[in-house]
Design an enzyme around this catalytic site. Sequence first.
Site, mmCIF file in Angstrom:
data_model
loop_
_atom_site.group_PDB
_atom_site.id
_atom_site.type_symbol
_atom_site.label_atom_id
_atom_site.label_comp_id
_atom_site.label_asym_id
_atom_site.label_seq_id
_atom_site.Cartn_x
_atom_site.Cartn_y
_atom_site.Cartn_z
ATOM 1 N N LYS A 37 0.838 -1.200 0.000
ATOM 2 C CA LYS A 37 0.000 0.000 0.000
ATOM 3 C C LYS A 37 0.875 1.253 0.000
ATOM 4 C CE LYS A 37 -0.478 0.270 5.034
ATOM 5 N NZ LYS A 37 -1.391 0.479 6.150
ATOM 6 N N ARG A 134 -10.229 1.081 15.191
ATOM 7 C CA ARG A 134 -10.118 1.672 13.862
ATOM 8 C C ARG A 134 -11.171 0.989 12.998
ATOM 9 N NH1 ARG A 134 -4.281 1.756 10.978
ATOM 10 N NH2 ARG A 134 -4.961 -0.331 10.381
ATOM 11 N N TYR A 253 17.389 30.117 7.101
ATOM 12 C CA TYR A 253 16.173 30.886 7.375
ATOM 13 C C TYR A 253 15.991 31.120 8.871
ATOM 14 C CZ TYR A 253 14.494 30.145 2.594
ATOM 15 O OH TYR A 253 14.345 30.143 1.237
ATOM 16 N N MET A 305 13.722 23.933 1.408
ATOM 17 C CA MET A 305 12.982 23.076 0.481
ATOM 18 C C MET A 305 13.910 22.236 -0.399
ATOM 19 S SD MET A 305 9.973 24.075 -2.242
ATOM 20 C CE MET A 305 8.650 24.405 -1.093
#
Lengths: 363, 363
Positions: A37, A134, A253, A305
């Site tokens: 999956k 679940r 940053y 990024m």
Amino acid sequence: MNVWTQPILEISLKNILSNFRKMQKIAKGAEVAAVVKDDAYGLGAAEVAPYLHQKGGCRTFFVAHAAEGAALAPLMPEAEIFVLQGVGADSLPWFKEYPTLIPVINSPQMWSFWQKSGLKKHKAALQVETGLNRLGFRLNEVVALSAKERESFCLLMSHLACADEKGHFLNTQQLENFLALKKQYFPKTKTSLSASDGAFLGGDFLQNLIRPGAALYGINPAPYQKNQMKNVLCLKAPLLQVADLKKGEYVGYGATYQAPKNGRLGIVSIGYGDGLPRALSNKGKVFFLKNGKPRVAPIIGRVCMDNIMVDLSAFKDIEVGETAYLIADFYPLDDMALAADTIAYELVSRLGKNRRFNRKYIR
Amino acid sequence: MNVWTQPILEISLKNILSNFRKMQKIAKGAEVAAVVKDDAYGLGAAEVAPYLHQKGGCRTFFVAHAAEGAALAPLMPEAEIFVLQGVGADSLPWFKEYPTLIPVINSPQMWSFWQKSGLKKHKAALQVETGLNRLGFRLNEVVALSAKERESFCLLMSHLACADEKGHFLNTQQLENFLALKKQYFPKTKTSLSASDGAFLGGDFLQNLIRPGAALYGINPAPYQKNQMKNVLCLKAPLLQVADLKKGEYVGYGATYQAPKNGRLGIVSIGYGDGLPRALSNKGKVFFLKNGKPRVAPIIGRVCMDNIMVDLSAFKDIEVGETAYLIADFYPLDDMALAADTIAYELVSRLGKNRRFNRKYIR
């Protein structure tokens, strides 16, 4: 001097196969399915599944969504592909097109939808809830099924909540719930309870079929002991630039890192856009090899990024074009996940989705 | 009762275009390029870039890697596409094939490589370092270039470290460094200093060209004030199952949530395999609409790969098949990023890479 720009992800299908075989030993005769999956946890289901099908003789696969299964069905016409999220109006066409896709029925509403779908001869599996809270039929919902309905399912399955913690009370409780349900309502049905971690609990947790995913991809399925699975990933990126860093200068940053003394800075061409967690800002590390031995360079400043900055102050000999290793046999997925305050499952499924990697499969 | 299984990501190209036009106002006459690196922050560069090209008249684009640019170049033959990570042996073929790809030269080694590449008539841009301590020529490296070399660049650019903090001392310092470099070494060269956030600082920060990315995608480029950009995303997923939750029962992996009283549980078909941060475990929330008004259901237990569990105890009328909203105008990217302890840049670039979404573009 070698100038290059693109990060590389190497995926060892060979080691995934070896992990599949290891799980066959752990399974002690139970069937071993492969969970592919989420695009085989990001590593490429279209590569991984047919390889296990062809080289490992795997005949049962699990995906989450029908669309994922539909992409695999034509590649492995003999395999059965279980669809964990089940079936709905948006996914029914896939089941109509591919008879080897088997929905895992998770709720009475889904069962009712499936019965009205007209696919009467099509197999279906049943998920029952035993303590994870679940997806799955609750006890009262199982009771409401007729005997004929119950006998129609080709597989009875449930899922464990705490199988990675050996001795957790919920493991015993879920097993007892599952065995009681089976005995009373599904005495003849094929059963499956465990994924990778549950399989390592052994005994009754094995049932007729185990469904490893994580273990195939090298994640430690039994974190209370040394990892018995082989690492399957090597993630590397080019050192794009090297520069002096002066005492007091800031890096990255938000100016979150300030150089405590004069040093040497490296800029590596990989970032969160490639799936590297930004949580590794000022915490993660990369490695440069010298005579085959890894040397650590810490990530300084925030992960960007497309780039990270690393501290090369300790290594005057590392130059532009060298390879920064981020995941390797000596620093597998689990280690990076720990540093990023998450689990390897999330990390790999995220890294693997990056389409910018130069991706190489090792057969 | 509507049963469906697959999460949906709606991306408003219309709002991206509107954000592009907003940036043109902010730019006060400077050119506005579109940053579509990292597959347009995950939202699909092959959709976003041609749309801005055609409808917005955008003629300048920025990508990180040459391979990203090569995928766009044939779609927009008149556009110039700058490649921020520059050029190396692994990416040179793309520049040879597509003359509109322009490498951003980041280091003397890269410049030397490019000069030897034989692409003498091909444009190149120069990145200079002014205080971020990331990619770019340092002052001594700029000085080492000949006047002829300096004049050969079609664009001089740098990047700000703290532009999202108005008044940060580094902003002024970087601007001064940039203007000094320009004045002394590149008096005639076209210049660019600012991305989305820098553009909002106005004045000299605008230079000849601004390079918004985040702002186009609805992220607040000026977090010290109300967001002026339009939200471009709607993320929704089906409520797959509803069940009773009894006092004392546990929810999810690791049994991290225990029900304080009898309640109602919902299982939603989305998880970290879809790019939803696992950091939202026991912290995030989803919304269900009633008469157009959002009602909050908190995420309880750990985020799984394909599912989340939510607390529906307050809402007896919410049923299987209803739509759970995760990102919408009333709860944009920035809000979810805050809850997940990261920035919207990382969040969107991660969500967008999920191939399992039923993805819809609004034009």
